[in-house]
Design a protein around this motif. Structure first.
Motif, PDB file in Angstrom:
ATOM      1  N   VAL A   1      80.706  28.391  -7.918  1.00 39.46           N
ATOM      2  CA  VAL A   1      82.007  28.638  -8.452  1.00 39.46           C
ATOM      3  C   VAL A   1      82.969  27.553  -8.989  1.00 39.46           C
ATOM      4  N   ILE A   2      83.229  27.826 -10.141  1.00 44.08           N
ATOM      5  CA  ILE A   2      84.144  26.964 -10.962  1.00 44.08           C
ATOM      6  C   ILE A   2      85.336  27.360 -11.172  1.00 44.08           C
TER       7      ILE A   2
ATOM      8  N   ALA B   1      85.269  19.331 -21.409  1.00 49.02           N
ATOM      9  CA  ALA B   1      83.953  19.896 -21.896  1.00 49.02           C
ATOM     10  C   ALA B   1      82.881  18.879 -21.400  1.00 49.02           C
ATOM     11  N   GLY B   2      83.152  17.485 -21.334  1.00 45.82           N
ATOM     12  CA  GLY B   2      82.301  16.597 -20.742  1.00 45.82           C
ATOM     13  C   GLY B   2      82.004  16.793 -19.321  1.00 45.82           C
ATOM     14  N   GLU B   3      83.168  16.999 -18.774  1.00 43.91           N
ATOM     15  CA  GLU B   3      82.870  17.275 -17.223  1.00 43.91           C
ATOM     16  C   GLU B   3      82.185  18.438 -17.009  1.00 43.91           C
TER      17      GLU B   3
ATOM     18  N   TRP C   1      75.154  33.896  -5.919  1.00 43.50           N
ATOM     19  CA  TRP C   1      74.213  34.270  -6.808  1.00 43.50           C
ATOM     20  C   TRP C   1      74.981  35.419  -7.721  1.00 43.50           C
ATOM     21  N   ILE C   2      74.851  35.437  -9.240  1.00 43.70           N
ATOM     22  CA  ILE C   2      75.474  36.142  -9.978  1.00 43.70           C
ATOM     23  C   ILE C   2      74.612  36.918 -10.930  1.00 43.70           C
ATOM     24  N   GLU C   3      74.803  38.120 -11.242  1.00 41.78           N
ATOM     25  CA  GLU C   3      73.926  39.114 -12.368  1.00 41.78           C
ATOM     26  C   GLU C   3      74.631  39.988 -12.914  1.00 41.78           C
ATOM     27  N   GLY C   4      74.324  40.198 -14.314  1.00 44.40           N
ATOM     28  CA  GLY C   4      74.861  41.560 -15.039  1.00 44.40           C
ATOM     29  C   GLY C   4      74.259  41.469 -16.262  1.00 44.40           C
ATOM     30  N   GLN C   5      74.825  42.385 -16.889  1.00 42.35           N
ATOM     31  CA  GLN C   5      74.600  42.579 -18.275  1.00 42.35           C
ATOM     32  C   GLN C   5      75.379  41.795 -19.238  1.00 42.35           C
ATOM     33  N   ILE C   6      74.446  41.486 -20.375  1.00 46.88           N
ATOM     34  CA  ILE C   6      75.572  40.328 -21.221  1.00 46.88           C
ATOM     35  C   ILE C   6      76.549  41.347 -22.071  1.00 46.88           C
ATOM     36  N   ARG C   7      77.714  40.630 -22.298  1.00 45.55           N
ATOM     37  CA  ARG C   7      78.517  41.464 -23.178  1.00 45.55           C
ATOM     38  C   ARG C   7      78.917  40.431 -24.344  1.00 45.55           C
ATOM     39  N   GLU C   8      78.747  39.110 -24.172  1.00 43.27           N
ATOM     40  CA  GLU C   8      79.169  38.280 -25.034  1.00 43.27           C
ATOM     41  C   GLU C   8      78.412  36.937 -24.798  1.00 43.27           C
ATOM     42  N   LEU C   9      78.012  36.322 -25.893  1.00 47.77           N
ATOM     43  CA  LEU C   9      77.326  34.949 -25.781  1.00 47.77           C
ATOM     44  C   LEU C   9      78.090  33.836 -26.908  1.00 47.77           C
ATOM     45  N   ARG C  10      78.295  32.887 -26.529  1.00 47.42           N
ATOM     46  CA  ARG C  10      78.651  31.841 -27.199  1.00 47.42           C
ATOM     47  C   ARG C  10      78.366  30.408 -26.747  1.00 47.42           C
ATOM     48  N   SER C  11      78.331  29.665 -27.903  1.00 47.18           N
ATOM     49  CA  SER C  11      77.943  28.140 -27.531  1.00 47.18           C
ATOM     50  C   SER C  11      79.177  27.212 -27.295  1.00 47.18           C
ATOM     51  N   LEU C  12      79.041  26.202 -26.553  1.00 45.23           N
ATOM     52  CA  LEU C  12      79.916  25.140 -26.213  1.00 45.23           C
ATOM     53  C   LEU C  12      79.503  23.799 -26.435  1.00 45.23           C
ATOM     54  N   GLU C  13      79.753  23.196 -27.474  1.00 37.35           N
ATOM     55  CA  GLU C  13      79.271  21.863 -27.706  1.00 37.35           C
ATOM     56  C   GLU C  13      79.434  20.643 -26.751  1.00 37.35           C
TER      57      GLU C  13
ATOM     58  N   ALA D   1      87.531  20.717 -14.847  1.00 38.47           N
ATOM     59  CA  ALA D   1      86.365  20.758 -15.685  1.00 38.47           C
ATOM     60  C   ALA D   1      86.477  22.129 -16.308  1.00 38.47           C
ATOM     61  N   TYR D   2      86.989  23.236 -15.723  1.00 34.69           N
ATOM     62  CA  TYR D   2      87.133  24.629 -16.311  1.00 34.69           C
ATOM     63  C   TYR D   2      88.519  25.057 -16.277  1.00 34.69           C
ATOM     64  N   PRO D   3      88.835  25.927 -17.397  1.00 33.39           N
ATOM     65  CA  PRO D   3      88.115  26.151 -18.506  1.00 33.39           C
ATOM     66  C   PRO D   3      88.186  24.780 -19.549  1.00 33.39           C
ATOM     67  N   PRO D   4      87.264  24.740 -20.323  1.00 32.41           N
ATOM     68  CA  PRO D   4      86.986  23.419 -20.985  1.00 32.41           C
ATOM     69  C   PRO D   4      88.153  23.376 -22.317  1.00 32.41           C
ATOM     70  N   VAL D   5      89.258  22.645 -22.113  1.00 31.98           N
ATOM     71  CA  VAL D   5      90.199  22.934 -23.115  1.00 31.98           C
ATOM     72  C   VAL D   5      90.275  21.797 -24.296  1.00 31.98           C
TER      73      VAL D   5
END
Length: 436
Positions: free
Chosen positions: A147-148, A53-55, A86-98, A44-48
């Motif tokens: 984890v993916i 993407a559906g998975e 758990w995962i945590e951090g500051q955002i560097r980039e944000l994008r959408s996936l349809e 399922a990852y990365p969604p190519v």
């Protein structure tokens, strides 16, 4: 409609499945993700393409159904595929996936967000349900997921159903205060969708986290000044005011102790109860009319001069506890208390509830502002004589008494003088009568 009902049935069945899966292997979340194994996650990852993407969207859907508390209990340091972390951090980039069109109705998702964060100088990717509007680079996010895509020593990518959002900068003072106190601001952005409804299960996370945070925020010495409002401001506004930091002047009507029986909420709140304060606020010259429910004939419910406002607080200030103790003779569950108060609080939302007054006007629910109090101040005058009328009356009484005494003394002096004059006249007459 059939597909929506089918989706709800799948959610119910899956929730039951998760309930019996608590004993699964430590760290691994795979037993909670019906139909997914490490091989399927890896594909399922990365969604190519549309299939991958559906998975990925299906995986997020499965995660969203999973019991969050169980998933959190499994989160550890392992970074194998399917492990909870758990995962945590500051955002560097944000994008959408349809999300593929064929899955949108079934999954009730049209897109996902891919968030790139910085962790110890390394970039990691998080795939999650869409974040609220306003999220930007520099904001902090935190969540528990699976984890993916593994890496060494940390995962390259993690799937999270929902990320907690802590804005780095925001014009909303209330959001900043709540975020600093550890409240997930993304919960607040969803509050407005439940306006004019009673408190429901979907309110739980936002309500209890804000209630607990407000109790701690009251101890801060550097609080910014809240915005002054009245009930009309909150009733009129069409903006999203959830979480706004504000202050109001109110008069209490009734105080109710609300029991919290859920263990998770008790831990979240740090108490097995909180208090609801029914109060009223000044309407000024505004008249509020609430129409009867559709189909009900008759005049509307009318509010003049004052309007109901509800407060909740984890604890009561000493002056209010003392008044309840004096009035009710102990720890009462419900107490009729009339006090003038000032409150600094976070606006929650407009909520609805049943009242006798509204039942007399067609049976509709009362609605009004619900505030989460951080500080409640006593606005009652220090004495029982607010305008000093008693002192003025005492002074006036003393003045009257002094005046009476002065008049009496003056009259006494005049009377004495008159007697002396009469006596002198008699003496002179006597002397004259003695003359030859």
């Amino acid at each position: 409609m059939m597909s929506i009902a089918f989706a709800m049935l799948r959610k119910t069945l899956f929730a039951c499945f998760c309930a019996v899966s608590v004993s699964c292997a430590a760290d691994s979340a795979l037993p909670m993700l019906s139909g997914f194994d490490a091989k399927r996650i890896d594909a399922a990852y990365p969604p190519v393409d549309e299939d991958s993407a559906g998975e990925l969207a299906k995986l997020i859907y499965r995660l969203d159904l999973a019991d969050a508390s169980v998933l959190e209990s499994k989160a550890g340091n392992s970074v194998d595929l399917g492990d909870a972390i758990w995962i945590e951090g500051q955002i560097r980039e944000l994008r959408s996936l349809e999300v593929p069109q064929r899955l949108i109705e079934f999954l009730e998702l049209s897109q996902l967000h891919v968030v790139v964060i910085a962790v110890d100088g390394l970039e990691q990717r998080i795939v999650s349900k869409p974040l609220p509007d306003g999220v930007k680079s520099g904001d902090r996010v935190r969540g528990v997921g699976v984890v993916i895509q593994s890496g060494d020593p940390s995962p390259v990518a993690v799937a999270c159903a929902r990320l907690r959002w802590f804005p780095e900068t925001t014009d909303n003072v209330g959001w900043r205060l709540l975020g600093d106190a550890g409240v997930d601001v993304s919960l607040i952005t969803d509050i407005r969708t439940r306006d004019r409804r009673p408190l429901v299960a979907d309110d739980g996370d936002a309500f209890y986290s804000m209630l607990a945070a407000a109790d701690g925020i009251s101890d801060r010495q550097d609080l910014p000044p809240p915005g002054r409002v009245d009930p009309v401001d909150l009733l009129r506004s069409e903006d999203d005011l959830g979480g706004n930091w504000l202050t109001m002047e109110l008069e209490t009507v009734q105080v109710t102790r609300i029991a919290v029986t859920d263990a998770r909420r008790q831990a979240q709140l740090g108490s097995d109860h909180y208090f609801q304060i029914d109060a009223v606020g000044d309407l000024g010259n505004v008249i509020v009319k609430i129409e009867r429910p559709q189909g009900e004939a008759g005049p509307p419910a009318i509010f003049e001069n004052r309007y109901p406002v509800s407060l909740v607080a984890r604890d009561l200030p000493d002056f209010l506890e003392n008044r309840i103790r004096i009035s009710e003779g102990g720890e009462a569950v419900v107490a009729q208390i009339k006090l003038l108060i000032g409150v600094d609080a976070f606006f929650y939302r407009i909520w609805s509830y049943s009242t006798d007054y509204m039942n007399q006007h067609g049976g509709g629910d009362q609605f009004g502002p619900l505030l989460i109090a951080a500080e409640i101040r006593n606005r009652e005058p220090v004495s029982d004589d607010p305008a000093g009328v008693g002192v003025i009356g005492w002074i006036a009484a003393v003045a009257v008494i002094v005046a009476i005494l002065m008049i009496w003394a003056w009259n006494r002096r005049l009377a004495t003088r008159d007697r002396e004059v009469r006596q002198q006249r008699k003496d002179r007459e006597a002397e004259q009568l003695q003359l030859p």
